[in-house]
Design a protein around this motif. Structure first.
Motif, short mmCIF file in Angstrom:
data_model
loop_
_atom_site.label_atom_id
_atom_site.label_comp_id
_atom_site.label_asym_id
_atom_site.label_seq_id
_atom_site.Cartn_x
_atom_site.Cartn_y
_atom_site.Cartn_z
N CYS A 199 76.34 35.69 45.54
CA CYS A 199 77.38 36.20 46.44
C CYS A 199 78.76 36.05 45.81
O CYS A 199 79.02 35.07 45.10
CB CYS A 199 77.37 35.43 47.75
N CYS A 200 79.62 36.99 46.09
CA CYS A 200 81.03 36.91 45.74
C CYS A 200 81.83 37.03 47.02
O CYS A 200 81.68 38.03 47.75
CB CYS A 200 81.42 38.02 44.77
N THR A 247 79.80 37.97 50.13
CA THR A 247 79.01 39.20 50.13
C THR A 247 77.96 39.15 49.03
O THR A 247 78.28 38.85 47.87
CB THR A 247 79.93 40.42 49.89
N VAL A 304 75.99 40.28 46.11
CA VAL A 304 76.21 41.31 45.09
C VAL A 304 74.97 41.56 44.25
O VAL A 304 74.87 42.59 43.57
CB VAL A 304 77.42 40.98 44.16
N ASP A 305 74.01 40.63 44.29
CA ASP A 305 72.76 40.82 43.55
C ASP A 305 71.72 39.85 44.08
O ASP A 305 72.07 38.79 44.64
CB ASP A 305 72.97 40.61 42.05
N TRP A 330 82.32 32.43 43.97
CA TRP A 330 80.94 32.86 43.72
C TRP A 330 80.01 31.77 44.20
O TRP A 330 80.29 30.59 44.03
CB TRP A 330 80.74 33.14 42.24
#
Length: 165
Positions: A87-88, A91, A93-94, A148
């Motif tokens: 997450c970043c 959210t 992200v991968d 992150w």
């Protein structure tokens, strides 16, 4: 900034070991972030370029270390089957999984041990060394002010976070 699994060696592994024998060589397991960097614009380079630039590794952030010995069988089962979210700023992200590193971190370690054994110009791994086993997700650029974090499922490792001011 890809997430990875990090091993601390209690004994030197040797070529031909299976996953259980390799695990017996590991003192602790941790989750970490590798900070990668490149002097090449747009990350466009050949393998020889990274050698000339002294690699891509910038830093390694390591989360809490967990001893293998008390829960050996659990580690053997979960190191090949866990998942994680990267997450970043809250959210996702991968998403990644253990299989993204040569079918699991222990198999990645076995590959390294075998590769070193086949090259007489390279030293074998030694007691006390730390080994990173490869990225579990894609690598993403890090920006000032970002935080992150990871969340892991199916393994007894804590998620970690890092903020960049």
């Amino acid at each position: 900034m890809p997430p990875e699994i990090v091993f601390g060696l209690a004994a030197a592994p040797t070529a031909g070991m299976d996953e259980a024998a390799l695990l017996d060589c590991i003192d602790w397991v941790a989750h970490g972030f590798e900070i990668v960097q490149s002097v090449f614009p747009g990350w466009k380079f050949a393998a020889a370029d990274t050698v000339a630039a002294f690699g891509l590794h910038g830093a390694l952030l390591i989360g809490p270390r967990h001893r293998v010995a008390p829960h050996r069988d659990r580690w053997l089962a979960t190191l090949s089957s866990f998942e994680l979210d990267l997450c970043c700023d809250g959210t996702i992200v991968d998403r990644g999984q253990s299989a993204n590193v040569l079918d699991g971190p222990l198999l990645a370690l076995r590959h390294l041990v075998e590769l070193l054994a086949s090259d007489p110009s390279q030293p074998a791994l030694a007691t006390g060394e730390m080994i990173t086993t490869g990225t579990l997700t894609r690598a993403f650029p890090v920006g000032r002010g970002q935080t992150w974090a990871t969340a892991l499922r199916g393994i007894a490792l804590d998620g970690i976070s890092a903020s960049f001011e």
